[in-house]
Design an enzyme around this catalytic site. Structure first.
Site, PDB file in Angstrom:
ATOM      1  N   GLY A 188       0.830  -1.207   0.000  1.00  0.00           N
ATOM      2  CA  GLY A 188       0.000   0.000   0.000  1.00  0.00           C
ATOM      3  C   GLY A 188       0.858   1.249   0.000  1.00  0.00           C
ATOM      4  O   GLY A 188       2.027   1.221  -0.385  1.00  0.00           O
ATOM      5  N   VAL A 192       0.557   4.947   5.419  1.00  0.00           N
ATOM      6  CA  VAL A 192       0.005   3.853   6.239  1.00  0.00           C
ATOM      7  C   VAL A 192       1.146   2.907   6.660  1.00  0.00           C
ATOM      8  O   VAL A 192       1.157   2.378   7.779  1.00  0.00           O
ATOM      9  CB  VAL A 192      -1.119   3.086   5.487  1.00  0.00           C
ATOM     10  CG1 VAL A 192      -1.564   1.866   6.271  1.00  0.00           C
ATOM     11  CG2 VAL A 192      -2.306   4.000   5.225  1.00  0.00           C
ATOM     12  N   GLU A 210       5.653  -3.207   0.689  1.00  0.00           N
ATOM     13  CA  GLU A 210       5.588  -3.032  -0.769  1.00  0.00           C
ATOM     14  C   GLU A 210       4.856  -1.735  -1.028  1.00  0.00           C
ATOM     15  O   GLU A 210       3.628  -1.676  -0.974  1.00  0.00           O
ATOM     16  CB  GLU A 210       4.842  -4.221  -1.399  1.00  0.00           C
ATOM     17  CG  GLU A 210       5.541  -5.559  -1.238  1.00  0.00           C
ATOM     18  CD  GLU A 210       6.795  -5.670  -2.089  1.00  0.00           C
ATOM     19  OE1 GLU A 210       6.932  -4.920  -3.073  1.00  0.00           O
ATOM     20  OE2 GLU A 210       7.653  -6.501  -1.764  1.00  0.00           O
ATOM     21  N   CYS A 244       0.994   0.170  -9.134  1.00  0.00           N
ATOM     22  CA  CYS A 244       2.100   0.757  -8.359  1.00  0.00           C
ATOM     23  C   CYS A 244       3.349   0.987  -9.185  1.00  0.00           C
ATOM     24  O   CYS A 244       4.121   1.896  -8.899  1.00  0.00           O
ATOM     25  CB  CYS A 244       2.410  -0.119  -7.155  1.00  0.00           C
ATOM     26  SG  CYS A 244       2.738  -1.815  -7.613  1.00  0.00           S
TER      27      CYS A 244
HETATM   28  P1  NAD Z   1      -3.317   2.946   1.606  1.00  0.00           P
HETATM   29  O1  NAD Z   1      -1.886   2.714   1.513  1.00  0.00           O
HETATM   30  O2  NAD Z   1      -3.789   4.204   2.228  1.00  0.00           O
HETATM   31  O3  NAD Z   1      -3.897   1.705   2.339  1.00  0.00           O
HETATM   32  C1  NAD Z   1      -5.151   1.665   2.676  1.00  0.00           C
HETATM   33  C2  NAD Z   1      -5.278   0.515   3.630  1.00  0.00           C
HETATM   34  O4  NAD Z   1      -4.622   0.807   4.846  1.00  0.00           O
HETATM   35  C3  NAD Z   1      -6.709   0.289   3.912  1.00  0.00           C
HETATM   36  O5  NAD Z   1      -6.939  -1.082   3.873  1.00  0.00           O
HETATM   37  C4  NAD Z   1      -6.906   0.868   5.310  1.00  0.00           C
HETATM   38  O6  NAD Z   1      -7.842   0.142   6.057  1.00  0.00           O
HETATM   39  C5  NAD Z   1      -5.532   0.713   5.918  1.00  0.00           C
HETATM   40  N1  NAD Z   1      -5.219   1.813   6.846  1.00  0.00           N
HETATM   41  C6  NAD Z   1      -5.412   3.123   6.669  1.00  0.00           C
HETATM   42  N2  NAD Z   1      -4.996   3.823   7.737  1.00  0.00           N
HETATM   43  C7  NAD Z   1      -4.493   2.929   8.596  1.00  0.00           C
HETATM   44  C8  NAD Z   1      -3.894   3.016   9.892  1.00  0.00           C
HETATM   45  N3  NAD Z   1      -3.734   4.170  10.510  1.00  0.00           N
HETATM   46  N4  NAD Z   1      -3.479   1.884  10.466  1.00  0.00           N
HETATM   47  C9  NAD Z   1      -3.626   0.702   9.852  1.00  0.00           C
HETATM   48  N5  NAD Z   1      -4.196   0.550   8.646  1.00  0.00           N
HETATM   49  C10 NAD Z   1      -4.629   1.649   8.030  1.00  0.00           C
HETATM   50  O7  NAD Z   1      -4.021   2.843   0.206  1.00  0.00           O
HETATM   51  P2  NAD Z   1      -3.765   3.769  -0.945  1.00  0.00           P
HETATM   52  O8  NAD Z   1      -2.958   4.972  -0.583  1.00  0.00           O
HETATM   53  O9  NAD Z   1      -5.054   3.967  -1.610  1.00  0.00           O
HETATM   54  O10 NAD Z   1      -2.821   2.821  -1.856  1.00  0.00           O
HETATM   55  C11 NAD Z   1      -2.142   3.335  -2.880  1.00  0.00           C
HETATM   56  C12 NAD Z   1      -0.656   3.215  -2.629  1.00  0.00           C
HETATM   57  O11 NAD Z   1      -0.280   1.856  -2.531  1.00  0.00           O
HETATM   58  C13 NAD Z   1       0.163   3.785  -3.757  1.00  0.00           C
HETATM   59  O12 NAD Z   1       1.229   4.497  -3.201  1.00  0.00           O
HETATM   60  C14 NAD Z   1       0.676   2.568  -4.472  1.00  0.00           C
HETATM   61  O13 NAD Z   1       1.862   2.783  -5.191  1.00  0.00           O
HETATM   62  C15 NAD Z   1       0.852   1.619  -3.364  1.00  0.00           C
HETATM   63  N6  NAD Z   1       0.845   0.252  -3.857  1.00  0.00           N
HETATM   64  C16 NAD Z   1       2.008  -0.441  -3.889  1.00  0.00           C
HETATM   65  C17 NAD Z   1       2.041  -1.727  -4.414  1.00  0.00           C
HETATM   66  C18 NAD Z   1       3.302  -2.552  -4.477  1.00  0.00           C
HETATM   67  O14 NAD Z   1       3.215  -3.718  -4.820  1.00  0.00           O
HETATM   68  N7  NAD Z   1       4.462  -2.035  -4.152  1.00  0.00           N
HETATM   69  C19 NAD Z   1       0.876  -2.288  -4.890  1.00  0.00           C
HETATM   70  C20 NAD Z   1      -0.287  -1.561  -4.817  1.00  0.00           C
HETATM   71  C21 NAD Z   1      -0.302  -0.296  -4.298  1.00  0.00           C
END
Ligand code: NAD
Length: 492
Positions: A188, A192, A210, A244
């Site tokens: 993500g 977070v 990741e 990503c």
């Molecule tokens: P995010 O990273 O904000 O994650 C959201 C998740 O985190 C949700 O499931 C939520 O319930 C949880 N969350 C939120 N606040 C939290 C807290 N305080 N404590 C614990 N859990 C919490 O989601 P996003 O920003 O929409 O994701 C996009 C990002 O993820 C982009 O930066 C993308 O590049 C990255 N990403 C990386 C990969 C990889 O494989 N490297 C893959 C997909 C996405």
């Protein structure tokens, strides 16, 4: 759904029973996961369509197919991966056994992401299962149809105690993170990730993160612009830019910009027709928050392709923007949507400087006929992964590790790398009980004689370069030749 504590305790009890350790159990469970994937292909594709308007071809290629292959690859190689790895030995342990034993950590937590909710949830799960762990899966609540489906399917196919699904949003994730895990694997965003790492620190739990970042794409003047445009447009606008490792922005010389834009326009026309909103092959933004965020990114610079949106469907057309400043939001934050800014540089050297002034990205792309230009970028920059003359494809090769560096993440996975990520590499030495006279040299009382024997046995010498490295073989050959010749003389 049982509470977080019960879920983790049940998994821990199952792990402590030792049932996940034998290869037979792991293979059985991986086989069941394979069945889950195969028997529910349509239901999975349907959930992905509901969550992201994901086309069936993308669901098959980027999610179902990848998860399936990863599962088969783990099953085919598991017994090899589990074998103790013999290591080189020094003279002191020449008669003993020394090897690395890969053993499971215990109870792992896999926090899945919403943009590829099958691939990014099941691939880590497969690695963790193969390595003999119990795994609590927390699918992303943002891709709710897929999360619900996984929550329904896991118990039908997998051992319930060892591989539970725990659903929920922020609060539930926080509750889960209060529990003690032996490994946490999170996919993500970076902000977070800091909460995840802070929660892990409480028990010194190891983590793989990741994450994302702005993955640059340098297009050299010496390149086939049609090929570059097709491959960039594919990698960027797949899943409506919510990938990503999508090329986040292009850097190129001003002189090729117009031609490149024209060719990206042609590619988009070929992919999605005149109106991408009507295309079954084009995705949607996951939720209103991200829709608003991506829409705001189009407010700076000059829109040269696209720019249309429809909030009722969370549709944003494939958009290309030129004349942007480095201080514009579209160049300051990860785009993670279908907006492609183009920046101008004077050539590869300035492109490298531009990249190096920013955080280390998850991926990096260069299009050039000139291998030297590609090498120049590889050698003078850093990123999680690199792909020359294409986009995204490096992530589909299971013999390459997938992961970030610096702000784009830590740790890697896919194929054997997943198995290694979820395994503790235990060093094992089993000494022979004989040769106590030799062992005596390490016991007190110490003496100069003992020390010099000890140093002789354990001392390493720097590797010799040039001819001198072959000296021992040359001397040995001369001696053998000499002996052989004298024997021949004796015969005659
Ligand atoms: P995010 O990273 O904000 O994650 C959201 C998740 O985190 C949700 O499931 C939520 O319930 C949880 N969350 C939120 N606040 C939290 C807290 N305080 N404590 C614990 N859990 C919490 O989601 P996003 O920003 O929409 O994701 C996009 C990002 O993820 C982009 O930066 C993308 O590049 C990255 N990403 C990386 C990969 C990889 O494989 N490297 C893959 C997909 C996405």
């Amino acid at each position: 759904m049982a509470n977080a504590h019960t879920v983790v305790e049940t998994a821990r009890k199952a792990f402590n029973s030792g049932k996940t350790k034998p290869a037979k159990f792991r293979l059985e469970q991986l086989g069941n996961l394979l069945k889950l994937i195969d028997e529910n292909e349509d239901a999975i594709a349907d959930a992905l369509y509901k969550d992201l308007h994901k086309a069936k071809a993308e669901a098959l290629g980027m999610e179902i197919g990848m998860a399936r292959n990863e599962c088969v690859h783990a099953m085919n190689n598991l017994e090899d991966w589990m074998k103790p790895e013999k290591v080189k030995k020094n003279m002191l342990i020449a008669m003993d056994d020394a090897y690395i034993k890969r053993e499971p950590f215990g109870v792992c937590l896999v926090l899945g992401a919403w943009n590829y909710p099958i691939q990014l949830t099941l691939l880590p799960l497969i690695g963790a299962m193969a390595a003999g762990n119990c795994v609590v899966t927390k699918p992303s609540e943002l891709s709710s149809h897929t999360a619900d489906l996984l929550a329904r399917l896991y118990p039908k196919y997998l051992d319930n105690d060892c591989y539970p699904v725990y659903c929920g949003a922020v609060k539930e994730t926080q509750t889960l993170l209060e529990e003690r895990f032996d490994y946490i694997f999170y996919t993500g965003g970076g902000s977070v990730a800091k909460h995840i790492m802070a929660a892990a620190a409480k028990y010194l739990t190891p983590v793989t993160l990741e994450l994302g970042g702005k993955s640059p794409c340098y297009v050299d003047t010496n390149t086939d612009l049609t090929v570059a445009a097709n491959r960039i447009a594919w990698g960027k606008f797949l899943n409506a830019g919510q990938t990503c490792i999508a090329p986040d922005y292009i850097i190129c010389q001003k002189e090729i910009q117009d031609e490149l834009v024209k060719k990206i326009g042609n590619a988009l026309n070929n992919f999605f027709g005149e109106n991408p909103q009507k295309s079954d092959s084009y995705g949607r933004i996951i939720n209103d928050r991200h829709f608003q965020r991506v829409s705001d990114l189009m407010k700076h610079g000059k829109i040269v392709i696209g720019g249309q949106s429809d909030p009722t469907e969370r549709y944003i057309s494939p958009t290309v923007v030129t004349d942007v400043q480095t201080t514009d939001p579209v160049m300051e934050q990860e785009v993670f949507g279908p907006v492609l800014p183009i920046m101008n540089v004077s050539g590869v050297q300035e492109a490298i400087q531009f990249i190096n002034r920013r955080e280390k990205p998850l991926a990096m792309y260069v299009f050039s006929h000139d291998k030297k230009v590609i090498r120049e970028v590889i050698d003078n920059t850093s990123s999680g992964g690199f792909c020359g003359n294409d986009t995204l494809l490096h992530a589909g090769i299971d013999t390459l590790p997938f992961g970030g560096v610096g702000e784009s993440g830590m740790g890697g996975y896919h194929g054997k790398f997943s198995f290694d990520t979820f395994s503790h590499k235990r060093s094992v030495l089993i000494k022979n009980q004989g040769m106590e006279k030799v062992n005596n040299i390490r016991y007190p009382p110490y003496s100069e004689k003992k020390s010099s024997w000890m140093m002789w046995l354990m001392k390493k010498s720097p590797k010799k370069s040039g001819l001198s490295q072959y000296m021992p073989i040359i001397i040995l050959s001369i001696i053998v030749a000499f002996i052989f010749k004298s024997r021949l003389r004796g015969i005659h």
